[in-house]
Design a protein around this motif. Structure first.
Motif, short mmCIF file in Angstrom:
data_model
loop_
_atom_site.label_atom_id
_atom_site.label_comp_id
_atom_site.label_asym_id
_atom_site.label_seq_id
_atom_site.Cartn_x
_atom_site.Cartn_y
_atom_site.Cartn_z
N GLU A 78 -7.86 2.31 -25.63
CA GLU A 78 -8.19 2.67 -26.78
C GLU A 78 -9.05 3.64 -26.85
OE1 GLU A 78 -10.24 -0.63 -28.72
OE2 GLU A 78 -8.69 -2.05 -28.17
N VAL A 79 -9.29 4.46 -25.57
CA VAL A 79 -10.16 5.60 -25.55
C VAL A 79 -9.31 7.03 -25.80
CG1 VAL A 79 -12.16 6.87 -24.49
CG2 VAL A 79 -11.91 4.43 -24.46
N ASN A 80 -9.27 7.66 -26.80
CA ASN A 80 -8.68 8.79 -27.17
C ASN A 80 -7.09 8.84 -26.53
OD1 ASN A 80 -11.02 9.53 -28.23
ND2 ASN A 80 -11.79 10.18 -26.31
N ILE A 81 -6.42 7.79 -26.41
CA ILE A 81 -5.09 7.87 -25.80
C ILE A 81 -4.12 7.36 -26.82
CG2 ILE A 81 -3.65 7.44 -23.77
CD1 ILE A 81 -5.85 7.26 -22.10
N SER A 82 -4.04 6.08 -26.88
CA SER A 82 -2.71 5.41 -27.62
C SER A 82 -2.65 5.72 -28.82
CB SER A 82 -2.93 3.94 -27.20
OG SER A 82 -2.70 3.37 -26.04
N ALA A 83 -3.94 5.98 -29.62
CA ALA A 83 -3.98 6.36 -31.01
C ALA A 83 -3.42 7.61 -31.24
CB ALA A 83 -5.12 6.48 -31.74
N VAL A 84 -3.08 8.59 -30.07
CA VAL A 84 -2.84 10.19 -30.36
C VAL A 84 -1.25 10.18 -30.12
CG1 VAL A 84 -3.10 12.25 -29.44
CG2 VAL A 84 -5.00 10.75 -29.74
N GLU A 85 -0.85 9.59 -28.90
CA GLU A 85 0.62 9.79 -28.57
C GLU A 85 0.79 8.26 -27.71
OE1 GLU A 85 1.48 12.66 -25.41
OE2 GLU A 85 -0.71 13.23 -25.46
N LYS A 86 2.36 8.32 -27.56
CA LYS A 86 2.63 7.28 -26.83
C LYS A 86 3.19 7.62 -25.02
CE LYS A 86 6.50 3.92 -26.84
NZ LYS A 86 7.86 3.33 -27.40
N ASP A 87 2.85 6.63 -24.42
CA ASP A 87 3.21 7.08 -22.82
C ASP A 87 4.90 6.84 -22.73
OD1 ASP A 87 3.33 7.72 -20.27
OD2 ASP A 87 2.11 6.08 -19.59
N THR A 88 5.33 7.87 -22.47
CA THR A 88 6.81 7.70 -22.26
C THR A 88 7.24 7.62 -20.88
OG1 THR A 88 7.21 10.03 -22.22
CG2 THR A 88 7.47 8.88 -24.36
N MET A 89 6.43 7.54 -19.92
CA MET A 89 6.83 7.32 -18.58
C MET A 89 7.19 5.90 -18.27
SD MET A 89 6.31 10.35 -17.05
CE MET A 89 5.87 10.14 -15.52
N ILE A 90 8.19 5.88 -17.28
CA ILE A 90 8.67 4.49 -16.95
C ILE A 90 8.18 4.06 -15.35
CG2 ILE A 90 10.72 3.04 -16.11
CD1 ILE A 90 12.51 4.67 -17.95
N TRP A 119 -8.76 4.54 -14.09
CA TRP A 119 -8.08 5.57 -13.84
C TRP A 119 -6.50 5.03 -14.37
CZ3 TRP A 119 -3.22 6.35 -11.15
CH2 TRP A 119 -3.15 5.23 -10.22
N ARG A 120 -5.70 5.95 -14.92
CA ARG A 120 -4.40 5.74 -15.06
C ARG A 120 -3.51 7.01 -15.07
NH1 ARG A 120 -3.14 3.68 -21.35
NH2 ARG A 120 -1.08 4.18 -20.36
N LEU A 121 -2.27 6.81 -15.00
CA LEU A 121 -1.31 7.78 -15.38
C LEU A 121 -0.80 7.73 -16.83
CD1 LEU A 121 0.89 8.07 -12.06
CD2 LEU A 121 -0.76 10.01 -12.75
N PHE A 122 -0.65 9.09 -17.53
CA PHE A 122 -0.28 9.02 -18.81
C PHE A 122 0.65 10.05 -19.30
CE2 PHE A 122 -0.78 9.50 -23.48
CZ PHE A 122 -0.33 8.46 -24.11
N ASN A 123 1.72 10.04 -19.15
CA ASN A 123 2.71 11.01 -19.42
C ASN A 123 2.61 12.04 -18.42
OD1 ASN A 123 4.17 10.07 -21.69
ND2 ASN A 123 2.74 11.15 -23.31
N GLY A 124 2.43 11.59 -17.12
CA GLY A 124 2.23 12.63 -15.95
C GLY A 124 0.79 13.02 -15.79
N LYS A 125 -0.35 12.85 -16.57
CA LYS A 125 -1.65 13.31 -16.55
C LYS A 125 -2.15 12.23 -15.76
CE LYS A 125 -1.32 17.20 -19.29
NZ LYS A 125 -1.86 18.26 -18.70
N LEU A 126 -3.17 12.52 -15.10
CA LEU A 126 -4.13 11.78 -14.25
C LEU A 126 -5.50 11.74 -15.23
CD1 LEU A 126 -4.77 9.94 -11.76
CD2 LEU A 126 -5.78 12.24 -10.78
N ILE A 127 -5.72 10.35 -15.54
CA ILE A 127 -6.78 10.39 -16.31
C ILE A 127 -7.86 9.39 -16.08
CG2 ILE A 127 -7.46 9.62 -18.77
CD1 ILE A 127 -4.51 10.18 -19.70
N PHE A 128 -9.07 9.69 -15.93
CA PHE A 128 -10.02 8.82 -15.46
C PHE A 128 -10.99 8.53 -16.64
CE2 PHE A 128 -9.24 11.13 -11.61
CZ PHE A 128 -9.41 9.98 -10.51
N VAL A 129 -11.64 7.29 -16.61
CA VAL A 129 -12.69 6.93 -17.42
C VAL A 129 -13.98 7.00 -16.72
CG1 VAL A 129 -13.83 5.10 -18.67
CG2 VAL A 129 -11.37 5.26 -19.11
N ILE A 130 -14.93 7.92 -17.19
CA ILE A 130 -16.18 8.15 -16.54
C ILE A 130 -17.08 7.94 -17.30
CG2 ILE A 130 -14.96 9.90 -14.96
CD1 ILE A 130 -16.28 11.98 -16.73
#
Length: 215
Positions: free
Chosen positions: A29-41, A146-157
């Motif tokens: 819910e933090v600045n991700i899903s509301a903006v775009e959709k993760d299309t990676m498999i 952490w997670r991957l999102f559309n190829g980006k490496l994202i951390f919650v810090i």
């Protein structure tokens, strides 16, 4: 369009309310899903994977055989891949070609770089399975997940500022090997490596066997 905007505003309102009350906000819910959709498999490589094709079983249970020529041509096979590796892939419209491959398995573990304040020490983060992350020898930034999102490496810090609010760190992976990780944000490039093994300097005293006669 109006419905989408109202949904985003509602999500922001909920997020603000949670932060004010000190409630931990779920990663998604933090600045991700509301903006775009993760299309990676997401899935893992199985037997049949070769240099030219990647054969994966997805987290949804589907089996895909994808060509990787396009991803290789664009230098978007990040971290390589081998049978048994966990991967994230972006695919073309008919799901026959991988346009990007990120090796999740190659990301797991500890990553450090020289401490910019004290060059004789190192600092970094630990990327764990299951989406958890931890800081290594640094108190200024607390890595939480952490997670991957559309190829980006994202951390919650969480930063050491006394406020306690969580934030997201978005990083572009520029290079990934088994021993090297180079990432870039909007301001700087960070080069990480695996920690060197700690040498054991403890002296070992060899037993000459003399005590065996005095049992």
């Amino acid at each position: 369009m109006r419905k989408a905007v109202m949904t985003m505003l509602a999500a922001v309102a909920v997020l603000a309310s949670c932060l004010d009350k000190g409630v931990k906000v779920p990663f998604e819910e933090v600045n991700i899903s509301a903006v775009e959709k993760d299309t990676m498999i997401y899935g893992f490589c199985t037997s049949g994977t070769t240099k030219d094709r990647i054969h994966i079983i997805t987290d949804a249970g589907d089996t895909l055989m994808l060509r990787v020529a396009s991803a290789r041509q664009d230098s978007l096979v990040i971290g390589g891949y081998a049978t048994g590796d966990e991967v994230a892939v972006a695919v073309n419209a008919d799901t026959t070609e991988a346009t990007m491959v990120v090796n999740k398995t190659a990301l797991y573990g500890n990553w450090v770089m020289p401490n910019p304040i004290d060059g004789s020490s190192v600092m970094g983060m630990s990327i764990l399975k299951g989406g958890m992350a931890e800081s290594i020898d640094q108190s200024e930034v607390l890595y939480k997940s952490w997670r991957l999102f559309n190829g980006k490496l994202i951390f919650v810090i969480m930063r050491e500022d006394g406020i306690g609010n969580e934030e997201t760190m978005w990083l572009t992976i520029k290079k990934l090997t088994r021993d090297s990780l180079i990432v870039k944000d909007d301001e700087e490039t960070m080069e990480y490596s695996r920690p060197k093994p700690v040498e054991d300097d403890t002296d070992i005293e060899l037993d000459d066997g003399m005590d065996d006669f005095f049992l």
